[in-house]
Design a protein around this motif. Structure first.
Motif, PDB file in Angstrom:
ATOM      1  N   THR A 118      16.029   5.847  42.628  1.00 30.87           N
ATOM      2  CA  THR A 118      15.773   7.110  41.938  1.00 30.87           C
ATOM      3  C   THR A 118      16.281   7.093  40.498  1.00 30.87           C
ATOM      4  O   THR A 118      15.791   7.827  39.643  1.00 30.87           O
ATOM      5  CB  THR A 118      16.426   8.278  42.714  1.00 30.87           C
ATOM      6  OG1 THR A 118      15.902   8.301  44.038  1.00 30.87           O
ATOM      7  CG2 THR A 118      16.160   9.615  42.056  1.00 30.87           C
ATOM      8  N   LYS A 138      12.930  13.747  49.341  1.00 31.46           N
ATOM      9  CA  LYS A 138      13.474  13.859  47.992  1.00 31.46           C
ATOM     10  C   LYS A 138      13.120  15.230  47.429  1.00 31.46           C
ATOM     11  O   LYS A 138      11.984  15.691  47.562  1.00 31.46           O
ATOM     12  CB  LYS A 138      12.913  12.747  47.109  1.00 31.46           C
ATOM     13  CG  LYS A 138      13.564  12.619  45.736  1.00 31.46           C
ATOM     14  CD  LYS A 138      12.892  11.530  44.899  1.00 31.46           C
ATOM     15  CE  LYS A 138      13.063  10.159  45.524  1.00 31.46           C
ATOM     16  NZ  LYS A 138      12.502   9.106  44.635  1.00 31.46           N
ATOM     17  N   ILE A 140      18.586  13.836  47.762  1.00 30.42           N
ATOM     18  CA  ILE A 140      17.866  13.231  48.891  1.00 30.42           C
ATOM     19  C   ILE A 140      18.522  13.691  50.179  1.00 30.42           C
ATOM     20  O   ILE A 140      19.754  13.678  50.297  1.00 30.42           O
ATOM     21  CB  ILE A 140      17.888  11.692  48.798  1.00 30.42           C
ATOM     22  CG1 ILE A 140      17.034  11.209  47.630  1.00 30.42           C
ATOM     23  CG2 ILE A 140      17.419  11.057  50.105  1.00 30.42           C
ATOM     24  CD1 ILE A 140      17.107   9.711  47.391  1.00 30.42           C
ATOM     25  N   SER A 147      16.635   4.221  48.616  1.00 29.71           N
ATOM     26  CA  SER A 147      15.851   5.238  47.909  1.00 29.71           C
ATOM     27  C   SER A 147      16.688   5.923  46.833  1.00 29.71           C
ATOM     28  O   SER A 147      16.195   6.216  45.737  1.00 29.71           O
ATOM     29  CB  SER A 147      15.318   6.283  48.896  1.00 29.71           C
ATOM     30  OG  SER A 147      14.426   5.700  49.818  1.00 29.71           O
ATOM     31  N   VAL A 176      22.975  12.068  48.040  1.00 26.63           N
ATOM     32  CA  VAL A 176      22.266  11.655  49.260  1.00 26.63           C
ATOM     33  C   VAL A 176      23.005  12.245  50.454  1.00 26.63           C
ATOM     34  O   VAL A 176      24.160  11.901  50.714  1.00 26.63           O
ATOM     35  CB  VAL A 176      22.203  10.118  49.373  1.00 26.63           C
ATOM     36  CG1 VAL A 176      21.429   9.707  50.618  1.00 26.63           C
ATOM     37  CG2 VAL A 176      21.576   9.512  48.124  1.00 26.63           C
TER      38      VAL A 176
END
Length: 643
Positions: A363, A322, A314, A359, A279
């Motif tokens: 995932t 994404k 991400i 998020s 991320v």
């Protein structure tokens, strides 16, 4: 006319005499009033000598700091402020002050009460110490009374755990270190498990090492020394194979245990299948050198993925993007596509940190793979449903149902290190900070070796016979990382067995440890339990909020075991507290009991210092002025009657 002039002169003399009398009385009150504050704003003093000494026995550290302060020649008290930022495994266990022929010990009280007692000591010109716990360490305040020489001793202890096969002891010397100060250092490292095979010391110019029967002794002395912030001792044992150890202790009424589990250190080709989510923050606050460093860090890490690993990426600002809808395998083509995608992004927009973290967690797919998420950011939320650090930490804890290990990398001197570090700490991960002028790829090399090499797909620990088990690490469905350890504590009644099963890539290993009645040999086991119990209760409060029961438990354990807990308890020491004095101080400063010594003496208040004798002369002078004023009044009245 002459008569009026005489009266005016007498009145002027009267005003002068009365003014002088009031002025002298005010000085007298300032000197003799027991409630006056003697502390001077400018009365700061530094230690003229510092020593750090102690031992590490079977990875349990017992350290004492001794700081000598000289305020003998001063007529005012001086206040010392010192911050001790200890690593997570260590805690400040007690403090003492040697004043003349007496030693005063610290005691833990509710925080508000401890602060009040310390302030009363300052007002009374008495030596006193206050210790308050904060998230990143201990704030120590000491008031050194005038005309005194003081030895402050700070005792630190804790169980060191292995990281990447190494044991590390970090010894801070305050936020700003020491400058041109006499210094002595002595540390024994003793291991009954396996030989000490190597060590290094950072922060000292040189060290003298000597062999012991089961370890080594490290020593250093200097008449004057300048240390910036801390001394770090790193050592390793000849123990690459996995193993488990079960220690027990009986305090006379209860049985406590500590279970230490260390997986085997394996080659990378034998490490577990991994599922990663990267991320990366691309918001406006990451512009310039930060985004460049983040890209370098990402490219360095993703290049080491194997084809059996899966990953996704991400990127976020106020929006969440994404790379793929589903995780992809770590093939050369997929890695190149991910690197090209990240290299093409630019910094813009605000920072929706909360949604990006959630998020990332969503995932992950369920399964036996080792799961780890890496967040690269400056940790400065400015957008999203939740922006407060406390709210973000709570939301992550609630969403992390798969016990995913979250590692974090913070970029820039203005980054929110606390948020990033706490995310890693609370989610079984690792944290690293990158300065603007640092080479991100070099700094992250060792970090990535830890992050990228989980050695087990799964493991399970079963405790039979224990009625309480306390662990800050998840005991199921979580990856072991290469060269790390897990520490679990708790209580049991008569006997217990711990069975651990670890699924390595190369096969399953099972460890079984059994223990019956506990002895009184491993006293530190109870203190490890107490500290872990408090940390566990604090974690519950972060997740579900505080209530009176939880507050009462934390305060009670903190006071019983001498543990300062921020917002709950603090440690205080006062030089007029007759319940915590020990006569005839000894030279051997070993670890003391967290409670004051059982045998006390009655401490008589000292005779008033000679400085206060001068107030007698001042009071006498004011009396003379008052008498003269009275004579003038009588003369005036007599003159008026004659007139």
């Amino acid at each position: 006319m002459r008569e009026r002039e005489r009266v005016s002169a007498l009145l002027l003399l009267l005003v002068i005499l009365l003014g002088a009398s009031l002025f002298q009385n005010q000085i007298s009150q300032n000197l003799t009033s027991p409630g006056s504050k003697v502390l001077s704003d400018g009365g700061k003093i530094d230690p003229f000598e510092v020593s750090i000494q102690g031992s590490i026995v079977d990875n349990y550290a017992n350290i004492s700091y001794c700081l000598f302060y000289d305020n003998y020649a001063s007529e005012t008290a001086s206040e010392i402020e010192w911050f001790l930022g200890l690593q997570s495994e260590l805690r400040l266990s007690n403090i003492s002050v040697e004043l003349g022929s007496k030693i005063y010990w610290g005691r833990v009280l509710p925080e508000v009460q401890a602060i009040e007692i310390y302030n009363e000591s300052v007002e009374a010109n008495k030596s006193a110490v206050l210790v308050q716990r904060y998230e990143d360490g201990y704030a120590i305040k000491m008031n050194v009374e005038s005309g005194a020489e003081v030895l402050l001793s700070v005792f630190v202890e804790g169980l060191l755990t292995r990281h990447s096969g190494l044991y590390s002891l970090s010894l801070p010397v305050g936020r700003n270190g020491i400058e041109n100060t006499g210094f002595a250092f002595s540390l024994e490292i003793i291991s009954n498990f396996a030989p000490v095979t190597g060590f290094s010391v950072h922060g000292l110019p040189n060290i003298v090492a000597s062999d012991l029967s089961s370890g080594i002794r490290l020593e250093y002395t200097a008449d004057t020394l300048t240390i910036e912030e801390r001394i770090e001792v790193i050592y390793t044992l000849d123990r690459q194979t996995g193993g488990a150890q079960l220690l027990a202790y009986n305090n006379g009424s209860e049985n406590f245990f500590v279970y230490l589990l260390a997986p085997s250190i394996v080659e990378d080709v034998e490490s577990a299948r991994r599922q990663y989510v990267f991320v990366l923050d691309r918001s406006g606050s990451m512009s310039g050198i930060k985004i460049q460093q983040a890209k370098v860090a990402f490219n360095t890490m993703i290049g080491g993925l194997r084809t059996i690993d899966t990953f996704n990426v991400i990127a976020f600002d106020h929006e969440i993007l994404k790379l793929w809808n589903e995780p992809h395998s770590g093939t050369t083509t997929n890695i190149q596509d991910a690197q090209n995608w990240i290299n093409s992004i630019s910094a813009r927009g605000s920072t929706n940190f909360h949604d990006a973290a959630i998020s990332g967690l969503l995932t992950f797919a369920e399964g036996a793979n080792a799961k780890a998420m890496l967040m690269l950011s400056d940790g400065l939320p400015t957008a999203g449903e939740i922006q407060s650090p406390e709210g973000i930490l709570s939301a992550i804890a609630e969403a992390n149902t798969l016990d995913i290990s979250i590692a974090t990398v913070a970029f820039g001197s203005d980054s929110d290190e606390n948020l990033m570090a706490n995310i890693a700490t609370q989610n079984n991960g690792f944290f690293v900070f990158i300065e603007p002028d640092e080479d991100a790829s070099t700094e992250l090399l060792d970090f990535y070796r830890i992050f990228s090499t989980p050695v087990a797909d799964d493991y399970e620990i079963i405790f039979s016979g224990a009625f309480e088990v306390v662990s800050l690490s998840p005991l199921r469905e979580s990856a072991f990382f290469n060269g790390t350890e897990i520490v679990v504590s708790g209580r049991y009644i008569e006997g217990m067995t711990v069975t651990t099963s670890i699924d390595y890539v190369t096969g399953t290993e099972i460890y079984t440890n059994t223990i019956g009645g506990a002895t009184q040999e491993y006293e530190h086991v109870e203190f490890i339990w107490a500290q872990q119990r408090i940390n566990y209760l604090l974690k519950i409060i972060k997740l579900h909020g505080e209530n009176e029961t939880l507050r009462s438990q934390i305060t009670s354990i903190g006071m019983q075991y001498g543990i300062a807990v921020g917002g709950y308890t603090a440690m205080v020491l006062t030089a007029y507290d007759t319940s915590s004095i020990e006569e005839d101080p000894v030279d051997d400063y070993t670890y003391p009991s967290p409670s004051p010594p059982a045998t006390h003496i009655t401490y008589a208040a000292p005779i008033a210092p000679p400085a206060f004798d001068s107030s007698l002369n001042i009071v006498s002078s004011s009396m003379v002025f008052g008498i003269l004023g009275l004579v003038v009044i009588i003369l005036l009245v007599s003159r008026n009657r004659r007139g």
